[in-house]
Design a protein around this motif. Structure first.
Motif, short mmCIF file in Angstrom:
data_model
loop_
_atom_site.label_atom_id
_atom_site.label_comp_id
_atom_site.label_asym_id
_atom_site.label_seq_id
_atom_site.Cartn_x
_atom_site.Cartn_y
_atom_site.Cartn_z
N HIS A 106 -10.49 6.40 -3.15
CA HIS A 106 -10.13 5.68 -2.07
C HIS A 106 -10.73 6.15 -0.67
CE1 HIS A 106 -7.01 4.20 -4.97
NE2 HIS A 106 -7.06 3.20 -4.27
N TYR A 151 -1.41 -7.88 -3.03
CA TYR A 151 -1.87 -7.45 -1.90
C TYR A 151 -2.32 -8.72 -1.14
CZ TYR A 151 -1.86 -2.65 -3.62
OH TYR A 151 -1.77 -1.29 -3.99
N SER A 175 -3.42 2.29 5.85
CA SER A 175 -3.72 2.83 4.71
C SER A 175 -4.20 4.28 4.86
CB SER A 175 -5.29 1.85 4.20
OG SER A 175 -4.93 0.57 4.01
N ALA A 188 -6.24 -2.60 -3.30
CA ALA A 188 -5.58 -2.19 -1.98
C ALA A 188 -6.08 -2.48 -0.88
CB ALA A 188 -5.26 -0.92 -2.09
N GLU A 221 2.42 1.80 -3.53
CA GLU A 221 1.77 2.03 -4.45
C GLU A 221 0.97 3.33 -4.11
OE1 GLU A 221 0.98 0.31 -7.28
OE2 GLU A 221 -0.34 1.97 -7.87
N ILE A 247 0.93 -1.18 0.12
CA ILE A 247 -0.22 0.02 0.14
C ILE A 247 0.70 1.18 -0.05
CG2 ILE A 247 -1.58 1.29 1.32
CD1 ILE A 247 -2.78 -1.09 2.32
#
Ligand code: F6R
Length: 366
Positions: free
Chosen positions: A191, A232, A170, A328, A74, A71
């Motif tokens: 997201h 992931y 995250s 993710a 990316e 995570i």
């Protein structure tokens, strides 16, 4: 105090929608389009100047760290290394003042993780703790941190700690992505929105329980089990295998799906259940060909797929459907059926689910 559940583990599995919500409450402000975490905000310079992030943890928390590696790299384009605390501390590791060390620990008392951050501090690194237990040793030894707010985890096998750790990490990765400009603002908003939908989707994923229980009946006498995933979901495969091992005492191994042909494929026969995470994102086609390879060697395939999947359905012995989400965040959903599978197998084998033999909830000695 088990709230009507037979075991703490099951209660804690079912608490995950609430736990994840508590983790992002007051931090994920979707309307404003911001993420607010004092521990990150107050130390933004440290994070932005970091050459790399080193994550130290043990067990399930180490698996959460591996998911976070994907995570962070990316979203925020910061190089991440994930280390077993016990290996890191005894390796004379290279640590500088430009490193950010993130320690992940449910209990906040794990001896090796605590020693690893003490070492990192001595070498001048900035140490950030992700703990569940408020006021725990690791939380106190860290320069800054963020609690997971999962609530007390009593079952020895970690469940809601894992998903809430991924949630906190995250949030941090998204916040840093915004600060660094490594994610477009539309992706960022997408997201935030998607993360807010996760508790509802976990709720939906939990509906597979009865189906998973039926599958468990067929495999409770297995002596070995293989877990495969990519990207992931490679760490989720590791976590699924750990969960089965620790509470059912069935030998299990997790592997990146592509590594199968470098060895473990030799183990596959008609008595080998292979649990494959094959969601319809990322390298789906590659995973489908791995499933075909297992099938042609008569392995028994239990596949975790995105709802509506038709390809894997035609090949696998069993499919378990979960809602779609951004790749993710998929570990937050794919891990649910794996927790339930190990739980039901362990119960059917008459194992002490909440207190497996030889294990302690916090490992305060090395
Ligand atoms: C697995 C499990 C252990 C812990 C590990 C780290 O279910 O519970 O592997 O994850 O001992 O513990 P914490 O997170 O408390 O540092």
């Amino acid at each position: 105090e088990k709230g009507g559940y037979e075991h703490f583990m099951l209660k804690e599995i079912y608490e995950q929608p609430r736990a994840i919500k508590d983790t992002y409450r007051g931090r994920l402000l979707r309307d404003e389009g911001i993420i607010k975490m004092a521990g990150v905000e107050d130390n933004m310079k440290k994070f932005l100047n970091a050459d790399r992030i080193i994550i130290v943890a043990c067990g399930t928390s180490w698996h959460a760290g591996l998911v976070a590696e994907y995570i962070f790299e990316e979203f925020s384009r910061i190089p991440v290394e994930v280390e077993y605390a016990s290996e890191f501390r005894y390796r004379n590791p290279i640590i500088t003042e430009k490193d950010v060390v993130i320690a992940i620990s449910q209990s906040g008392e794990t001896a090796d993780t605590l020693a690893a951050i003490k070492l990192a501090k001595e070498k001048g690194a900035f140490v950030f703790g992700v703990c569940n237990v408020v006021g725990s040793s690791i939380a106190r030894e860290s320069h800054a941190g963020a609690y997971t707010h999962a609530g007390p985890e009593i079952g020895v096998a970690s469940t809601k700690a894992f998903t809430t750790q991924i949630t906190v990490l995250s949030l941090i990765a998204l916040r840093l992505a915004r600060a660094k400009g490594t994610m477009s603002s539309s992706d960022y908003r997408l997201h935030l929105q998607e993360l807010e939908l996760i508790p509802g989707k976990v709720e939906q994923a939990l509906k597979v329980n009865d189906h998973v229980k039926e599958i468990a009946k067929e495999y409770l006498l297995s002596t070995n089990c293989l877990y495969l995933g990519r990207g992931y979901n490679f760490p989720v495969a590791l976590e699924g295998a750990l969960k089965l091992k620790e509470i059912s005492y069935i030998h299990a191994e997790g592997y990146p799906a592509a590594e199968m042909k470098h060895g473990p494929i030799a183990l596959i026969d008609d008595r080998m259940p292979v649990i494959v995470i094959a969601i319809n994102r990322g390298h789906y086609e590659k995973t489908v060909s791995n499933i075909q390879e297992i099938k042609s060697r008569s392995g028994k395939i239990i596949a975790v797929v995105t709802e509506g999947d038709t390809t894997v359905k035609g090949i696998a012995d069993h499919i378990i459907e979960i809602p779609d989400t951004e790749e993710a965040f998929s570990p937050l959903l794919t891990t649910i059926p794996l927790q339930l599978l190990s739980y039901h197998i362990a119960v059917m084998r008459n194992c002490n689910v909440d207190q497996p033999r030889n294990l302690a909830k916090s490992v305060t000695v090395e």
